[in-house]
Every structure is written in structure tokens, then in C-alpha cells.
Write an enzyme that holds these catalytic residues in place. Structure first.
Site, PDB file in Angstrom:
ATOM      1  N   ASN A   1       0.960  -1.170   0.015  1.00  0.00           N
ATOM      2  CA  ASN A   1       0.049  -0.010  -0.143  1.00  0.00           C
ATOM      3  C   ASN A   1       0.817   1.346  -0.264  1.00  0.00           C
ATOM      4  OD1 ASN A   1      -1.959   2.107   0.694  1.00  0.00           O
ATOM      5  ND2 ASN A   1      -2.562   1.055   2.381  1.00  0.00           N
TER       6      ASN A   1
ATOM      7  N   ARG B   1      -2.421  -2.323  -3.404  1.00  0.00           N
ATOM      8  CA  ARG B   1      -3.615  -1.401  -3.461  1.00  0.00           C
ATOM      9  C   ARG B   1      -3.491  -0.239  -4.356  1.00  0.00           C
ATOM     10  NH1 ARG B   1      -5.091   3.129   0.998  1.00  0.00           N
ATOM     11  NH2 ARG B   1      -7.533   3.118   0.343  1.00  0.00           N
TER      12      ARG B   1
ATOM     13  N   HIS C   1     -13.093   2.602  -0.619  1.00  0.00           N
ATOM     14  CA  HIS C   1     -13.133   1.882   0.211  1.00  0.00           C
ATOM     15  C   HIS C   1     -13.631   0.285  -0.159  1.00  0.00           C
ATOM     16  CE1 HIS C   1     -13.332   5.079   3.846  1.00  0.00           C
ATOM     17  NE2 HIS C   1     -11.998   4.488   3.430  1.00  0.00           N
TER      18      HIS C   1
ATOM     19  N   HIS D   1     -18.194   1.743   6.909  1.00  0.00           N
ATOM     20  CA  HIS D   1     -16.377   1.706   7.290  1.00  0.00           C
ATOM     21  C   HIS D   1     -16.430   2.906   7.958  1.00  0.00           C
ATOM     22  CE1 HIS D   1     -12.354   0.951   6.056  1.00  0.00           C
ATOM     23  NE2 HIS D   1     -12.252   2.253   6.374  1.00  0.00           N
TER      24      HIS D   1
ATOM     25  N   ASN E   1     -10.540   6.964   9.942  1.00  0.00           N
ATOM     26  CA  ASN E   1     -10.124   8.229   9.679  1.00  0.00           C
ATOM     27  C   ASN E   1     -10.805   8.915   8.566  1.00  0.00           C
ATOM     28  OD1 ASN E   1      -9.019  10.574  10.656  1.00  0.00           O
ATOM     29  ND2 ASN E   1      -7.185  10.065   9.385  1.00  0.00           N
TER      30      ASN E   1
ATOM     31  N   ARG F   1     -12.149  15.631   7.024  1.00  0.00           N
ATOM     32  CA  ARG F   1     -12.834  16.093   5.705  1.00  0.00           C
ATOM     33  C   ARG F   1     -14.366  16.376   6.131  1.00  0.00           C
ATOM     34  NH1 ARG F   1     -11.235  10.526   2.678  1.00  0.00           N
ATOM     35  NH2 ARG F   1      -9.483  10.101   4.113  1.00  0.00           N
TER      36      ARG F   1
ATOM     37  N   ARG G   1     -11.349   9.046  19.483  1.00  0.00           N
ATOM     38  CA  ARG G   1     -11.247   8.869  21.100  1.00  0.00           C
ATOM     39  C   ARG G   1     -11.122  10.030  21.539  1.00  0.00           C
ATOM     40  NH1 ARG G   1      -6.643   4.700  19.781  1.00  0.00           N
ATOM     41  NH2 ARG G   1      -6.370   6.320  18.044  1.00  0.00           N
TER      42      ARG G   1
ATOM     43  N   GLY H   1     -15.841   2.181  13.763  1.00  0.00           N
ATOM     44  CA  GLY H   1     -16.952   1.332  13.637  1.00  0.00           C
ATOM     45  C   GLY H   1     -16.563   0.036  14.432  1.00  0.00           C
ATOM     46  N   GLU H   2     -15.428  -0.435  14.392  1.00  0.00           N
ATOM     47  CA  GLU H   2     -15.296  -1.805  15.236  1.00  0.00           C
ATOM     48  C   GLU H   2     -14.979  -1.612  16.741  1.00  0.00           C
ATOM     49  OE1 GLU H   2     -11.758  -3.690  13.466  1.00  0.00           O
ATOM     50  OE2 GLU H   2     -12.332  -3.147  11.629  1.00  0.00           O
ATOM     51  N   ASN H   3     -14.594  -0.343  17.143  1.00  0.00           N
ATOM     52  CA  ASN H   3     -14.283  -0.235  18.429  1.00  0.00           C
ATOM     53  C   ASN H   3     -15.057   0.545  19.569  1.00  0.00           C
ATOM     54  OD1 ASN H   3     -11.487  -1.602  18.408  1.00  0.00           O
ATOM     55  ND2 ASN H   3     -11.059  -0.080  16.977  1.00  0.00           N
TER      56      ASN H   3
ATOM     57  N   GLU I   1      -8.330  -5.355   4.594  1.00  0.00           N
ATOM     58  CA  GLU I   1      -8.134  -5.269   3.394  1.00  0.00           C
ATOM     59  C   GLU I   1      -6.964  -5.943   2.688  1.00  0.00           C
ATOM     60  OE1 GLU I   1      -8.726  -0.835   4.804  1.00  0.00           O
ATOM     61  OE2 GLU I   1      -9.728  -0.579   2.601  1.00  0.00           O
TER      62      GLU I   1
HETATM   63  P1  AMP Z   1      -8.720   3.848  10.966  1.00  0.00           P
HETATM   64  O1  AMP Z   1      -8.522   5.054  10.038  1.00  0.00           O
HETATM   65  O2  AMP Z   1      -9.650   2.419  10.703  1.00  0.00           O
HETATM   66  O3  AMP Z   1      -7.186   3.416  11.526  1.00  0.00           O
HETATM   67  O4  AMP Z   1      -9.551   4.434  12.385  1.00  0.00           O
HETATM   68  C1  AMP Z   1      -8.973   5.797  12.661  1.00  0.00           C
HETATM   69  C2  AMP Z   1     -10.134   6.286  13.636  1.00  0.00           C
HETATM   70  O5  AMP Z   1     -10.344   5.264  14.643  1.00  0.00           O
HETATM   71  C3  AMP Z   1      -9.651   7.165  14.659  1.00  0.00           C
HETATM   72  O6  AMP Z   1     -10.564   8.458  14.667  1.00  0.00           O
HETATM   73  C4  AMP Z   1      -9.568   6.708  15.973  1.00  0.00           C
HETATM   74  O7  AMP Z   1      -9.832   7.414  17.176  1.00  0.00           O
HETATM   75  C5  AMP Z   1     -10.575   5.501  16.078  1.00  0.00           C
HETATM   76  N1  AMP Z   1     -10.151   4.258  16.903  1.00  0.00           N
HETATM   77  C6  AMP Z   1      -9.105   3.687  16.724  1.00  0.00           C
HETATM   78  N2  AMP Z   1      -9.117   2.686  17.842  1.00  0.00           N
HETATM   79  C7  AMP Z   1     -10.124   3.149  18.506  1.00  0.00           C
HETATM   80  C8  AMP Z   1     -10.831   2.658  19.903  1.00  0.00           C
HETATM   81  N3  AMP Z   1     -10.054   1.510  20.467  1.00  0.00           N
HETATM   82  N4  AMP Z   1     -11.839   3.088  20.284  1.00  0.00           N
HETATM   83  C9  AMP Z   1     -12.530   4.108  19.817  1.00  0.00           C
HETATM   84  N5  AMP Z   1     -12.034   4.759  18.503  1.00  0.00           N
HETATM   85  C10 AMP Z   1     -10.954   4.040  17.963  1.00  0.00           C
END
Ligand code: AMP
Length: 412
Positions: free
Chosen positions: A7, A90, A179, A207, A210, A240, A285, A333-335, A383
């Protein structure tokens, strides 16, 4: 077969080496500050960390450093390059030329160059990554996997802007979506979890990282998505703006006195959570912590993000005339149970009900209440694995030739 997934960004090169017989990650690494002072490489193999600060003037040098790290006798993952069967790259923008992943040849490289006006920030870096790889691993089978390809199934009612049609015909100005590799992976996984063929499911893939985008996936096909010509359209993201009235740009150049370039920079780099929170943070966060502590600037950023997301979910349920499941993926979304709750709160009219306890989960899980008509899942995205799978599918037979003794001799 081991597959190297690349990537390439404008000043970075992220990679993973994956053993496809077990789908396990052999090595994970990152070259940073490529072409900038203070460049470095970091790689992890089985918990062992390889770290070096060294000049990486360009992507070819970064690629050579990556190869040295991967084959390092102490910290590496493989003895030599012959254990890498193929490389998956990618690529951000495939425009209308690519509806699926492809084996890279001269014609593909030409098409990628032709697409540069559509993705001036991303495609040149992706091309540099491929060329660097070709220079260091000549003859290795390579595959391009596009962020846009999955969305090429969108009907014209979803991909056309309400502009004079000639701009689409002449310049291909339309919505493409991004995405796609993540949306494809997550929706396929959800079908497995639900035990229902993908062809029979209406899914909304959310998804949220960031960069964020949602996709309406009907029967395994993307029929709409929130990003457009570029990854700027749609949801509120880290920095954005997502959707704005285009007249905002005119006002930024007149009332606020910005140049056009600076105005676009504001929309890409200074808006979203960062802008709405008054500069507090682009990181969810921090914004969540502020909102939970009662900070008004953080609360308004969280509110706008969640409201925009909620509206798109409603829109996609209308677009598909129903929805079997909503899927949350990527960093937020996951966390983040708080974000998911904020978005889905008050959608019981549409048959969406979260289970507060299940929503506290981390990792793959059903998080909707038992009575919820629309199921809600957390489905971690991957991905790199999706890219590796496509690469394996497209190069399995080529790899047999690449690793033949004759080819190995010619590469020696
Ligand atoms: P990504 O672009 O998928 O790496 O996601 C980045 C975003 O996910 C940022 O806004 C982080 O604050 C958020 N993020 C990452 N880990 C966590 C977590 N454990 N709890 C809440 N938000 C998270």
C-alpha cells in the site's frame, strides 16, 4: 504461496507478507518519510521488531529496504525473494476502466496513468509503488486491487451528479466511491456469519475510520456509496467535511479570502471532527472523551458526525427497499460502542435496535437486540487479506511459472 501486499502512499510504503496456505501474517512493515529527511523502516515478524533510520530517497530505495528487512537473517520472514509468489498492490482509483482486480501489465499501467487526473493525490503514489516493486522484483506477478472497483455496479441514478451530462461524457466527472475492498470483504464475511447467501441479502456496510464511507450492498453488489468523485464526499470524517453545498467553496474564496487550493485544503484537511470541534482533534477517541466529559465543542462534532451517518443509513434503507443487516467496521466502527449508539439511537421505527450489552463488544459480533428486525454486526475489516486473496486467485498459475528454476536463474 506467500503474497506481499503493498500500500504505497506519497511518502510511505506499508506492507504485509501473508502465507496464503494458512492466511497468516508473516511480516508487517512500514517505510515512512520516503523522499523526506529522517526516513525509516519498521517491521514486525513474530513479535521481533526491525527498525532502521536510513535515507530513502524514493520508492525504489524504500522497496529495496523492505526487501532487505524481509530477508534479514535475524529479523526477516523469508530466506530470499523466491519465497514470495506474487505481489498485490492497493490502487485507489480505477475509474471506469476496472470493475475488478487485474494482473498488472503494460496496458494496466497506461490506464493507471490515464486516471491520474481523477486521483492526483493517490494514483501517482500507487504507480510509484508498482514501478519500485517492478525494479526490485522484475518478473514477479503483480495484481492491482482498486478501491473503486466494487462500486462499479452502481446504477447511473446513483453515480451521476446533477450536472450537464457532457461533463460526465468528456471528463468522466461522476461518483466512483472508495473503500470498495473493505466493503466487499465485510459484506462477504457478514453473509457467512448470517448463514445466508450474499445474493439474498440487503446490507449497509459502515466503514468508519479516519476516512469513512457507507455502502448499500444489495445481493452482493454495491448500489450506492457515500464517497463520490473523490473521497471527500459523504460522511463527516477525521478532517474531511463530507457533503457541503458547492457554494461554500465560493464563499471561502470571497468572504474568507482563500485561494481555491486553500479552500479545498480546508475541506480535506481542516474540517470534519477537527474543524467542528474547534481544533480539538481529528481523532474520534479525543472527541468522544471530550463529549462524554461535557465539552460542548466536542459534543457538537460528535452530534454532526452521528446525524449525517444516521441520515445515510435511512437513505440506503429507502434505496434498497429494506435492509437485513447493518455492519460496522474500521477504527471507529469496530471499536466504539458510543459512536454506534449515537448513530443508531432512535431508529426503532425502521426496525433497528441495539442491545446495549452486546454493543460493548470488541471484535466480530452480533450487537442488535433479539427483536431487532434489522440485525447489526461488528465485522472487523481486513483489506490486506482481501488484496492477498485476489492476488492469489489471479496469479496462482503465473506463480508456478515465476518460481520455476529457469525463471529463478534469470533473476539471480
Ligand atoms: P482507521 O482509519 O480505521 O485506522 O481509524 C482511525 C479512527 O479510529 C480514529 O478516529 C480513532 O480515534 C478511531 N479508533 C481507533 N481505535 C479506537 C478505539 N479503540 N476506540 C475508539 N475509537 C478508535
Amino acid at each position: 504461496m506467500n503474497i506481499l501486499v503493498i500500500n504505497a502512499g506519497s511518502s510511505s510504503l506499508k506492507y504485509q507478507l501473508i502465507d496464503m496456505s494458512t492466511e497468516s501474517i508473516l511480516a508487517k512493515g512500514l517505510c515512512e518519510r520516503v523522499g523526506i529527511e529522517g526516513s525509516n523502516i519498521e517491521q514486525k515478524v513474530n513479535g521481533k521488531v526491525y527498525q532502521k533510520t536510513l535515507p530513502l530517497k524514493n520508492h525504489v530505495e524504500a522497496f529495496a529496504a523492505l526487501v532487505a528487512a524481509l530477508t534479514d537473517p535475524e529479523y526477516g520472514a523469508v530466506r530470499d525473494l523466491s519465497s514470495i509468489g506474487a505481489v498485490g498492490h492497493r490502487v485507489v482509483h480505477g475509474a471506469e476502466a476496472f470493475t475488478s482486480s487485474v494482473v498488472i501489465d503494460g496496458a494496466v499501467m497506461k490506464a493507471l496513468r490515464d486516471n491520474i487526473p481523477l486521483a492526483p493525490l493517490h494514483n501517482p503514489a500507487n504507480i510509484m509503488g508498482i514501478e519500485a516493486c517492478q525494479a526490485v522484483m522484475p518478473g514477479a506477478p503483480m495484481v492491482a486491487v482498486f478501491d473503486t472497483a466494487f462500486h462499479q455496479t452502481m446504477p447511473r441514478r446513483a453515480y451521476l451528479y446533477g450536472l450537464p451530462y457532457e461533463y460526465y461524457e468528456k471528463y468522466k466527472i461522476r461518483r466512483y466511491g472508495f473503500h470498495g475492498t473493505s466493503h466487499r470483504y465485510v459484506t462477504a464475511r457478514a453473509a457467512q456469519l448470517m448463514g445466508i447467501p450474499l445474493e439474498r441479502l440487503k446490507l449497509i456496510s459502515c466503514h468508519m475510520g479516519n476516512g469513512s464511507s457507507f455502502a448499500a450492498v444489495d445481493g452482493g453488489k454495491s448500489i450506492d456509496t457515500t464517497m463520490g468523485l473523490t473521497p471527500l464526499e459523504g460522511l463527516i470524517m477525521g478532517t474531511r467535511s463530507g457533503d457541503v453545498d458547492p457554494a461554500v467553496i465560493e464563499m471561502l474564496t470571497t468572504s474568507a479570502g482563500l485561494s481555491l487550493k486553500d479552500a479545498i485544503n480546508v475541506l480535506n484537511k481542516k474540517s470534519g471532527l477537527l474543524g467542528l470541534s474547534g481544533g480539538l482533534s481529528s481523532d474520534w477517541r479525543d472527541v468522544r472523551a471530550g463529549a462524554q466529559a461535557g465539552d460542548d465543542a466536542a459534543s457538537r462534532a460528535a452530534e454532526v458526525l452521528a446525524y449525517r451517518a444516521k441520515k445515510y443509513i435511512g437513505a440506503y434503507i429507502a434505496a434498497m427497499n429494506g435492509c437485513d443487516a447493518i455492519l460496522f467496521t474500521a477504527g471507529i466502527g469496530e471499536n466504539d460502542s458510543y459512536a454506534r449508539e449515537l448513530i443508531l439511537r432512535g431508529m426503532d421505527y425502521l426496525g433497528i435496535q441495539l442491545d446495549p450489552e452486546r454493543n460493548k463488544t470488541r471484535g466480530e459480533a452480533l450487537i442488535s437486540a433479539d427483536g431487532s428486525r434489522v440485525k447489526v454486526y461488528v465485522v472487523p475489516t481486513n483489506e490486506e487479506m482481501a488484496i492477498a486473496r485476489d492476488t492469489l486467485a489471479l496469479t496462482g498459475t503465473i506463480e508456478a511459472r515465476f518460481n520455476s528454476p529457469a525463471v529463478e536463474r534469470s533473476l539471480a
